[in-house]
Design an enzyme around this catalytic site. Sequence first.
Site, mmCIF file in Angstrom:
data_model
loop_
_atom_site.group_PDB
_atom_site.id
_atom_site.type_symbol
_atom_site.label_atom_id
_atom_site.label_comp_id
_atom_site.label_asym_id
_atom_site.label_seq_id
_atom_site.Cartn_x
_atom_site.Cartn_y
_atom_site.Cartn_z
ATOM 1 N N CYS A 29 34.965 6.120 -11.450
ATOM 2 C CA CYS A 29 33.799 6.994 -11.509
ATOM 3 C C CYS A 29 33.533 7.366 -10.061
ATOM 4 O O CYS A 29 33.093 6.529 -9.278
ATOM 5 C CB CYS A 29 32.586 6.300 -12.124
ATOM 6 S SG CYS A 29 31.104 7.330 -12.056
ATOM 7 N N CYS A 57 29.319 7.441 -9.269
ATOM 8 C CA CYS A 57 28.517 6.215 -9.265
ATOM 9 C C CYS A 57 29.333 5.094 -9.859
ATOM 10 O O CYS A 57 30.190 4.532 -9.201
ATOM 11 C CB CYS A 57 27.168 6.413 -9.943
ATOM 12 S SG CYS A 57 27.208 7.114 -11.596
ATOM 13 N N SER A 58 29.091 4.762 -11.098
ATOM 14 C CA SER A 58 29.748 3.587 -11.646
ATOM 15 C C SER A 58 29.825 3.673 -13.155
ATOM 16 O O SER A 58 29.745 2.660 -13.829
ATOM 17 C CB SER A 58 28.974 2.346 -11.250
ATOM 18 O OG SER A 58 27.623 2.519 -11.643
ATOM 19 N N CYS A 59 29.936 4.888 -13.703
ATOM 20 C CA CYS A 59 30.025 5.018 -15.153
ATOM 21 C C CYS A 59 31.238 4.217 -15.623
ATOM 22 O O CYS A 59 32.308 4.281 -15.022
ATOM 23 C CB CYS A 59 30.166 6.486 -15.557
ATOM 24 S SG CYS A 59 28.698 7.449 -15.141
#
Lengths: 119, 206
Positions: B106, B109-111
């Site tokens: 991602c 961000c951090s999906c």
Amino acid sequence: MSGYEAIPGLNLECGEPVFNEPWEANAFALVVGLHEKGLFQWNEWADILSETIKQNDVSIPYYQSWLEALETIVSRKALINSSEVSIRRGEWVAALEATPHGSPIELKNRFSLDLETNS
Amino acid sequence: MGQNHDHDHSEWSDMELKVKTLESLLLEKGYVDQAALDVIVETYEHKVGPRNGAQVVAKAWADPNYLQRLRDDASSAIAELGFTGRQGEHMRVVENTPDTHNMVVCTLCSCYPWSVLGLPPVWYKSAPYRSRAVSEPRKVLSEFDVSLPEDTNIQVWDSTAEMRYLVIPLRPEGTDGWSEEKLADLVTRDSMIGTGLALSPDEVSA
């Protein structure tokens, strides 16, 4: 773009804890909980989190950005205003000062200091 | 007890203070409730993890009909096993083949596919991984001790809030006739992100 130098942050160890400190779990749960209550869409959250991470230095830990993004979204959604935040923060500071180390920290503890100093 | 309150009172870090400030206000206003928050932490600390995804992959290896359902509508096929996303995201499976290796990142961000993998590892959220997985995936893979033939194509998938990916690694050789349960032990978290391969039968028995 920084962050190209190999390894820093590329921590390959397995089995790391999900949360390093309890506040990270609290901040995580608040976001998921508010979303589950329908207070914002998940993509609204992802946008704010992405923006926060982008603005922060790469050395800022992930959950610190997460918490900043939480502060942003509760204010943007008008769930909490800034004066409520500063008053409550002051109340917690007073509670901490009145709570002996090792005792449960509760907001109401802030009144016990007054009792002690008055006696 | 000491005389001086400054030395023996409780202290929080700035982060703790910030979280407690928001949490206490949100609880008071009824935007969240304590029981729900406890369930969320409990779920992600103990109940949801890469074993969920390993069951999905093992079933896909063992059951061609299930694999087809995953290809057609991964969110529903994964929900069949009781794993449902809480953020309304769509799941998509990407299958490794001898010619193509898939890897998930991602960049913003951090999906991450929480419902099947739990919460992302530290490195997944790090800036170097987020940028380098795209710019030099082969080098990143080598840092994870994954070396692929020169002519293997590496496909990098960038997750979003709406779309999350689960890599179906190649089924290891020597596993014909294995049960789904036994197969699931070969499926590592990293193999489902694409920064690893499924274990060989030797590696698990070792």
